[in-house]
Design a protein around this motif. Sequence first.
Motif, PDB file in Angstrom:
ATOM      1  N   PRO A 154       9.632  -1.709  -2.282  1.00 14.27           N
ATOM      2  CA  PRO A 154      11.003  -1.978  -2.719  1.00 14.27           C
ATOM      3  C   PRO A 154      11.831  -0.711  -2.508  1.00 14.27           C
ATOM      4  N   ILE A 155      13.166  -0.859  -2.443  1.00 18.07           N
ATOM      5  CA  ILE A 155      14.000   0.286  -2.067  1.00 18.07           C
ATOM      6  C   ILE A 155      13.850   1.428  -3.064  1.00 18.07           C
ATOM      7  N   PHE A 156      13.898   1.113  -4.347  1.00 18.96           N
ATOM      8  CA  PHE A 156      13.756   2.179  -5.330  1.00 18.96           C
ATOM      9  C   PHE A 156      12.548   1.919  -6.223  1.00 18.96           C
ATOM     10  N   GLY A 157      11.440   1.631  -5.625  1.00 18.37           N
ATOM     11  CA  GLY A 157      10.239   1.368  -6.401  1.00 18.37           C
ATOM     12  C   GLY A 157       9.579   2.663  -6.820  1.00 18.37           C
ATOM     13  N   SER A 158       8.753   2.603  -7.848  1.00 21.95           N
ATOM     14  CA  SER A 158       8.033   3.811  -8.236  1.00 21.95           C
ATOM     15  C   SER A 158       6.751   3.881  -7.429  1.00 21.95           C
ATOM     16  N   ALA A 159       6.295   5.090  -7.218  1.00 22.67           N
ATOM     17  CA  ALA A 159       5.156   5.301  -6.336  1.00 22.67           C
ATOM     18  C   ALA A 159       3.881   4.691  -6.907  1.00 22.67           C
ATOM     19  N   ALA A 160       3.849   4.460  -8.211  1.00 23.58           N
ATOM     20  CA  ALA A 160       2.623   3.997  -8.831  1.00 23.58           C
ATOM     21  C   ALA A 160       2.318   2.543  -8.476  1.00 23.58           C
ATOM     22  N   ASP A 161       3.337   1.787  -8.035  1.00 25.74           N
ATOM     23  CA  ASP A 161       3.141   0.348  -7.845  1.00 25.74           C
ATOM     24  C   ASP A 161       2.510  -0.018  -6.506  1.00 25.74           C
ATOM     25  N   VAL A 162       2.436   0.925  -5.601  1.00 23.89           N
ATOM     26  CA  VAL A 162       2.020   0.542  -4.256  1.00 23.89           C
ATOM     27  C   VAL A 162       0.510   0.723  -4.099  1.00 23.89           C
ATOM     28  N   THR A 163      -0.041  -0.052  -3.202  1.00 21.97           N
ATOM     29  CA  THR A 163      -1.449   0.169  -2.896  1.00 21.97           C
ATOM     30  C   THR A 163      -1.551   1.283  -1.875  1.00 21.97           C
ATOM     31  N   THR A 164      -2.521   2.112  -2.060  1.00 19.11           N
ATOM     32  CA  THR A 164      -2.673   3.220  -1.128  1.00 19.11           C
ATOM     33  C   THR A 164      -4.028   3.104  -0.454  1.00 19.11           C
ATOM     34  N   GLY A 165      -4.101   3.625   0.733  1.00 16.36           N
ATOM     35  CA  GLY A 165      -5.356   3.586   1.464  1.00 16.36           C
ATOM     36  C   GLY A 165      -5.574   4.877   2.214  1.00 16.36           C
ATOM     37  N   SER A 166      -6.712   4.971   2.863  1.00 22.21           N
ATOM     38  CA  SER A 166      -7.001   6.189   3.613  1.00 22.21           C
ATOM     39  C   SER A 166      -6.332   6.127   4.974  1.00 22.21           C
ATOM     40  N   THR A 167      -5.971   7.282   5.496  1.00 24.56           N
ATOM     41  CA  THR A 167      -5.471   7.339   6.858  1.00 24.56           C
ATOM     42  C   THR A 167      -6.673   7.325   7.798  1.00 24.56           C
ATOM     43  N   PRO A 168      -6.437   6.960   9.063  1.00 23.66           N
ATOM     44  CA  PRO A 168      -7.556   6.962  10.019  1.00 23.66           C
ATOM     45  C   PRO A 168      -8.289   8.299  10.053  1.00 23.66           C
ATOM     46  N   LEU A 169      -7.511   9.403   9.951  1.00 24.34           N
ATOM     47  CA  LEU A 169      -8.156  10.712  10.026  1.00 24.34           C
ATOM     48  C   LEU A 169      -9.075  10.951   8.834  1.00 24.34           C
ATOM     49  N   ALA A 170      -8.648  10.465   7.641  1.00 25.52           N
ATOM     50  CA  ALA A 170      -9.492  10.639   6.465  1.00 25.52           C
ATOM     51  C   ALA A 170     -10.783   9.843   6.626  1.00 25.52           C
ATOM     52  N   LEU A 171     -10.655   8.638   7.216  1.00 23.26           N
ATOM     53  CA  LEU A 171     -11.853   7.823   7.470  1.00 23.26           C
ATOM     54  C   LEU A 171     -12.769   8.545   8.455  1.00 23.26           C
ATOM     55  N   MET A 172     -12.157   9.161   9.483  1.00 18.30           N
ATOM     56  CA  MET A 172     -12.965   9.874  10.471  1.00 18.30           C
ATOM     57  C   MET A 172     -13.659  11.061   9.837  1.00 18.30           C
ATOM     58  N   LYS A 173     -12.949  11.713   8.933  1.00 19.91           N
ATOM     59  CA  LYS A 173     -13.514  12.886   8.265  1.00 19.91           C
ATOM     60  C   LYS A 173     -14.745  12.482   7.442  1.00 19.91           C
ATOM     61  N   ASP A 174     -14.644  11.284   6.798  1.00 14.78           N
ATOM     62  CA  ASP A 174     -15.771  10.815   5.992  1.00 14.78           C
ATOM     63  C   ASP A 174     -16.869  10.193   6.838  1.00 14.78           C
ATOM     64  N   GLY A 175     -16.629  10.026   8.128  1.00 13.54           N
ATOM     65  CA  GLY A 175     -17.618   9.410   8.998  1.00 13.54           C
ATOM     66  C   GLY A 175     -17.643   7.896   8.902  1.00 13.54           C
TER      67      GLY A 175
END
Lengths: 336, 216
Positions: A154-175
Amino acid sequence: MTDYKNLKLIASSSPHIRSNEDTRSIMLDVIIAMLPALGMSIYVFGIQALVLTLISVASCLFWEWGYRKLMKKSSSIGDLSAVVTGMLLAFVCPVSLPWWAIVIGAFFSIVVVKQLYGGIGCNFLNPALAGRAILVASYASFMTQWVTPAEKLPIFGSAADVTTGSTPLALMKDGAFNELPTIREMFLGTIGGSLGEVSALALLLGGIYLIIRKVISWQIPVAYIATVAVVSLISAPANIGAVDYMLYSVLGGGLMLGAIFMATDYATSPVTKPGQLIFGIGCGLLTVFIRRFGSYPEGVCYSILIMNCCTWLLDKYIKPTIYGAPKKEKKEAAAK
Amino acid sequence: MNFGKQLKEGLISQNPVLVQLLGMCSTLAITTSFFNGLGMGISVLVILTLSNIFISLLRKIIPNEVRIACYIVVIAGFVTCVDLILKAFVPALSNSLGVFIPLIVVNCIILGRAEAFASKNSVAASAVDGICQGIGYTLVLVIMCVFRELLGSGTFGAGLLGGGELGAAPGLRIIPEQFGIKILTMPVGGFLTLGALIAAMQWALTKANNKKKEAK
């Protein structure tokens, strides 16, 4: 008949033929080149990507105007460099970053990194990247929160409401190679990451535009990306194909954004072509080393900042030979 | 002897940190909270005054060839006293400042004032010089501490105010915690803050000098 009495003789020193190119037109070209990436990030992350970019640009302009006003210096917001810095700063931040944090980041970018050293052309670090480095150090929790692209904010949503995931690089780092998005998704940009870095396609379009318009030369981006590609290819881990690994390394993270828009900043990159090649290769090596051996998954920001600090060295030791000079003189000139 | 002139030198025109650029190490390292800054500043002020007095007293006895070694012995004696007193009476401050109290022995401000002032001037003048330079140092530390603590952690006087034991007190919260620019509490922030302060000081001094020249 020519009226010789009233003919004015204008005496000026060379160059006599000038192009119409100035800082403003170059910056305008850079802004145009960034538009595809901005459009793509609005498509991926929703309208909040645009809101964050606008806030960043507005605050950069405000700090630039405010500092120059306070110091009673000529106003420099007309050259649009603050707009470019603002857009780039937003591009290297996650879309869920609170608006006040980007205002603080813009303050560091414009006032501390650029204006305190004398304004445009005098800074030794890339303002946008230095701003990001300061934000990462100050607000690590906000700066490492990656929104998954499916979730339109949403335009002025709070950061707590969104789902977050790993970036491809973080996945690569974890193998975790089997959780990676497909190469096609990586290329188009429907992945998690910083606001402007996700779409390699849009960034490449911008880069090609800049090279055709001769705003940037090919040396730095090509040397940078090629180094990352080659080193990833020969050092790929056993449980993923070497070519796949290379493609993920090149398309993931801020490499394209950094190589095309950040590392090519005039004030903070070497002047000579061989110097630019070394600069690009250095950035590439550092990026791979930080990604593979460092504790951060991404190394583009720090590698460019580190190479920024070496720019004076590259400019000092790599000087162009004097045209037409005999060999001996050439050597002497190079030795100086 | 002119107390007003010496005070002005210590605070502004010959400020040990901002103009002479001495004692940078401790200035950068410990200025993270008002409590630390005040404690360090007062410790240095006491040691500087006492060592100035003693070196001034001994200035005719100390042979020129080994003067630095002699100064260090005198300074180290007072530093040990202060270190032990802090450990006995304010252990919280002693823990918080850690190695930087013993390191006052090699603090350039104290050695610099011994060499440049106390070894050439009377006891009373040296004592005043110690106090003035000490106040100048303390003032800079406190300004840096307040700035870094306020913007970095959002508090004022952590360790000193806000209830609780000395050293563990939370301080008065002025800015909500999430807004704190944490980089200012890191070493980088020390460099940034000190750089900005030195620049501001030089700017002000140049401006004052220019005005004086114009008036003439």
